[in-house]
Scaffold this motif. Structure first.
Motif, PDB file in Angstrom:
ATOM      1  N   ALA A 132       7.907 -30.077  82.551  1.00 42.07           N
ATOM      2  CA  ALA A 132       9.253 -31.180  82.862  1.00 42.07           C
ATOM      3  C   ALA A 132      10.000 -30.934  81.778  1.00 42.07           C
ATOM      4  N   PRO A 133      11.201 -30.944  81.815  1.00 41.42           N
ATOM      5  CA  PRO A 133      12.259 -30.794  80.952  1.00 41.42           C
ATOM      6  C   PRO A 133      11.996 -31.771  79.608  1.00 41.42           C
ATOM      7  N   ILE A 134      12.423 -31.388  78.287  1.00 40.52           N
ATOM      8  CA  ILE A 134      12.646 -32.273  77.197  1.00 40.52           C
ATOM      9  C   ILE A 134      13.706 -32.175  76.530  1.00 40.52           C
ATOM     10  N   SER A 135      14.565 -33.269  76.222  1.00 38.96           N
ATOM     11  CA  SER A 135      15.611 -33.437  75.649  1.00 38.96           C
ATOM     12  C   SER A 135      15.912 -34.292  74.260  1.00 38.96           C
ATOM     13  N   ILE A 136      16.288 -33.744  73.316  1.00 37.67           N
ATOM     14  CA  ILE A 136      16.517 -34.345  71.877  1.00 37.67           C
ATOM     15  C   ILE A 136      17.799 -34.201  71.511  1.00 37.67           C
ATOM     16  N   GLY A 137      18.322 -35.550  71.401  1.00 41.26           N
ATOM     17  CA  GLY A 137      19.976 -35.566  71.181  1.00 41.26           C
ATOM     18  C   GLY A 137      20.406 -35.112  69.794  1.00 41.26           C
ATOM     19  N   ASP A 138      21.528 -35.180  69.306  1.00 46.33           N
ATOM     20  CA  ASP A 138      21.974 -34.881  68.088  1.00 46.33           C
ATOM     21  C   ASP A 138      21.387 -35.681  66.967  1.00 46.33           C
ATOM     22  N   ASN A 139      21.322 -35.157  65.835  1.00 48.58           N
ATOM     23  CA  ASN A 139      20.930 -35.950  64.605  1.00 48.58           C
ATOM     24  C   ASN A 139      19.714 -36.564  64.682  1.00 48.58           C
ATOM     25  N   VAL A 140      18.668 -35.896  65.289  1.00 47.60           N
ATOM     26  CA  VAL A 140      17.363 -36.507  65.453  1.00 47.60           C
ATOM     27  C   VAL A 140      16.511 -35.675  64.262  1.00 47.60           C
ATOM     28  N   TRP A 141      15.739 -36.783  63.682  1.00 45.99           N
ATOM     29  CA  TRP A 141      14.690 -36.257  62.688  1.00 45.99           C
ATOM     30  C   TRP A 141      13.418 -36.514  63.253  1.00 45.99           C
ATOM     31  N   GLY A 155      16.913 -40.058  72.039  1.00 49.68           N
ATOM     32  CA  GLY A 155      18.238 -40.360  71.938  1.00 49.68           C
ATOM     33  C   GLY A 155      18.718 -39.896  70.607  1.00 49.68           C
ATOM     34  N   GLU A 156      20.150 -39.667  70.625  1.00 47.41           N
ATOM     35  CA  GLU A 156      20.974 -39.318  69.345  1.00 47.41           C
ATOM     36  C   GLU A 156      20.410 -39.936  68.145  1.00 47.41           C
ATOM     37  N   ASN A 157      20.555 -39.510  66.848  1.00 44.96           N
ATOM     38  CA  ASN A 157      20.461 -40.303  65.909  1.00 44.96           C
ATOM     39  C   ASN A 157      18.929 -40.808  65.299  1.00 44.96           C
ATOM     40  N   SER A 158      17.939 -40.901  66.389  1.00 42.93           N
ATOM     41  CA  SER A 158      16.764 -41.248  66.018  1.00 42.93           C
ATOM     42  C   SER A 158      15.813 -40.492  65.075  1.00 42.93           C
ATOM     43  N   VAL A 159      14.849 -41.338  64.510  1.00 41.34           N
ATOM     44  CA  VAL A 159      13.905 -40.911  63.722  1.00 41.34           C
ATOM     45  C   VAL A 159      12.404 -40.944  64.318  1.00 41.34           C
ATOM     46  N   ILE A 160      11.712 -40.142  64.437  1.00 41.01           N
ATOM     47  CA  ILE A 160      10.152 -40.142  64.847  1.00 41.01           C
ATOM     48  C   ILE A 160       9.214 -39.838  63.813  1.00 41.01           C
ATOM     49  N   GLY A 161       8.602 -41.124  63.428  1.00 36.68           N
ATOM     50  CA  GLY A 161       7.501 -40.915  62.268  1.00 36.68           C
ATOM     51  C   GLY A 161       6.631 -39.987  62.414  1.00 36.68           C
ATOM     52  N   ALA A 162       6.084 -39.377  61.284  1.00 34.53           N
ATOM     53  CA  ALA A 162       5.050 -38.412  61.091  1.00 34.53           C
ATOM     54  C   ALA A 162       3.700 -38.900  61.965  1.00 34.53           C
ATOM     55  N   GLY A 163       3.227 -38.074  62.785  1.00 31.98           N
ATOM     56  CA  GLY A 163       1.945 -37.939  63.271  1.00 31.98           C
ATOM     57  C   GLY A 163       2.067 -38.954  64.729  1.00 31.98           C
ATOM     58  N   SER A 164       3.510 -39.008  65.272  1.00 28.97           N
ATOM     59  CA  SER A 164       3.468 -39.734  66.597  1.00 28.97           C
ATOM     60  C   SER A 164       3.295 -38.796  67.531  1.00 28.97           C
ATOM     61  N   VAL A 165       2.794 -39.507  68.762  1.00 27.01           N
ATOM     62  CA  VAL A 165       2.771 -38.958  70.212  1.00 27.01           C
ATOM     63  C   VAL A 165       3.756 -39.680  71.050  1.00 27.01           C
ATOM     64  N   VAL A 166       4.898 -38.659  71.249  1.00 27.96           N
ATOM     65  CA  VAL A 166       5.524 -39.417  72.125  1.00 27.96           C
ATOM     66  C   VAL A 166       5.475 -39.254  73.768  1.00 27.96           C
ATOM     67  N   THR A 167       5.206 -40.368  74.340  1.00 24.77           N
ATOM     68  CA  THR A 167       4.743 -40.334  75.518  1.00 24.77           C
ATOM     69  C   THR A 167       5.740 -41.033  76.449  1.00 24.77           C
ATOM     70  N   LYS A 168       6.831 -41.573  75.825  1.00 19.92           N
ATOM     71  CA  LYS A 168       7.845 -42.174  76.635  1.00 19.92           C
ATOM     72  C   LYS A 168       9.159 -42.006  75.996  1.00 19.92           C
ATOM     73  N   ASP A 169       9.958 -42.304  76.935  1.00 14.79           N
ATOM     74  CA  ASP A 169      11.742 -41.852  76.253  1.00 14.79           C
ATOM     75  C   ASP A 169      11.780 -42.813  75.141  1.00 14.79           C
ATOM     76  N   ILE A 170      12.631 -42.159  74.223  1.00 18.63           N
ATOM     77  CA  ILE A 170      13.055 -42.675  72.808  1.00 18.63           C
ATOM     78  C   ILE A 170      14.510 -43.202  72.954  1.00 18.63           C
ATOM     79  N   PRO A 171      15.053 -44.430  72.946  1.00 13.57           N
ATOM     80  CA  PRO A 171      16.371 -44.699  72.913  1.00 13.57           C
ATOM     81  C   PRO A 171      17.055 -44.247  71.477  1.00 13.57           C
ATOM     82  N   PRO A 172      18.636 -44.172  71.714  1.00 16.94           N
ATOM     83  CA  PRO A 172      19.317 -43.624  70.387  1.00 16.94           C
ATOM     84  C   PRO A 172      19.268 -44.627  69.305  1.00 16.94           C
ATOM     85  N   ASN A 173      19.446 -44.302  68.032  1.00 14.58           N
ATOM     86  CA  ASN A 173      19.594 -45.116  66.815  1.00 14.58           C
ATOM     87  C   ASN A 173      18.286 -46.009  66.472  1.00 14.58           C
TER      88      ASN A 173
END
Length: 201
Positions: A132-141, A155-173
């Motif tokens: 299943a496709p994955i999309s990472i927006g502009d300016n994401v860390w 979503g764009e501009n968002s930050v994902i903290g170290a050690g996270s497991v991303v199982t659901k969409d994350i909104p911008p900002n």
């Protein structure tokens, strides 16, 4: 299941498929050759490294840095924008399209996994997989040791903290973290004043 489609066509369409067929084995082997050459380049051969990545990926910007060791399945499903940076030990399982915007930063040991397996053991034993496709927006860390699962949008501009497991969409900002990854708070104009916690520029 649609038997008129090839296993590659099923893979790209998000249908159950079998990966160990000659066409897909050949494509993964071709990608592994390029990845092996990239990972074994002398550290001063950055231009040759860029040439290899451009040959491997479906799309790149002009300016990008990928540290070794890097791993992927096919390469052609990876599309990166300008000013992309991937730190050491990045793994992208690109059995489906992985779309990454401009100015995206990946810390060490990030895993982006568009590939998956059925939960029930019987279809797994029959070697079915899905993607299943994955999309990472502009300016994401994306912080160190983050895992991004199939079908996720960040979503764009968002930050994902170290050690996270991303199982659901994350909104911008937003800043999001944890296992499973959840929104911690929004990014605000005040954040522009600080480079780390409450340490001012």
């Amino acid at each position: 299941m649609d038997n008129k489609l090839s296993e590659k066509e099923k893979m790209l369409a998000g249908k159950p498929y079998k990966a160990f067929v000659p066409e897909l084995i050949e494509e993964r082997t071709a990608a592994k050759r390029l990845v092996w050459e990239f990972n074994n380049l002398p550290p001063d051969e950055t231009e040759r490294g860029k040439e290899l990545i451009k040959k491997l990926f479906g799309k790149t910007g002009e300016n990008f840095v990928i540290e070794n060791l890097f791993r992927c399945d096919y390469g052609y499903n990876i599309h990166i924008g300008e000013n992309f940076f991937a730190n050491y030990n990045c793994v992208i399982l690109d059995c489906a399209r992985v779309e990454i915007g401009d100015n995206v930063l990946l810390a060490p040991n990030v895993g982006i996994y568009a590939a998956g397996h059925p939960v029930h053991p019987m279809p797994r034993k029959e070697e079915y997989e899905f993607a299943a496709p994955i999309s990472i927006g502009d300016n994401v860390w994306i912080g160190g040791n983050v895992v991004i699962n199939p079908g996720i949008k960040i979503g764009e501009n968002s930050v994902i903290g170290a050690g996270s497991v991303v199982t659901k969409d994350i909104p911008p900002n937003v800043i999001a973290m944890g296992n499973p990854c959840r929104v911690f708070r929004e990014i605000t104009e005040e954040d522009k004043l600080y480079y780390f916690k409450k340490m001012r520029f």
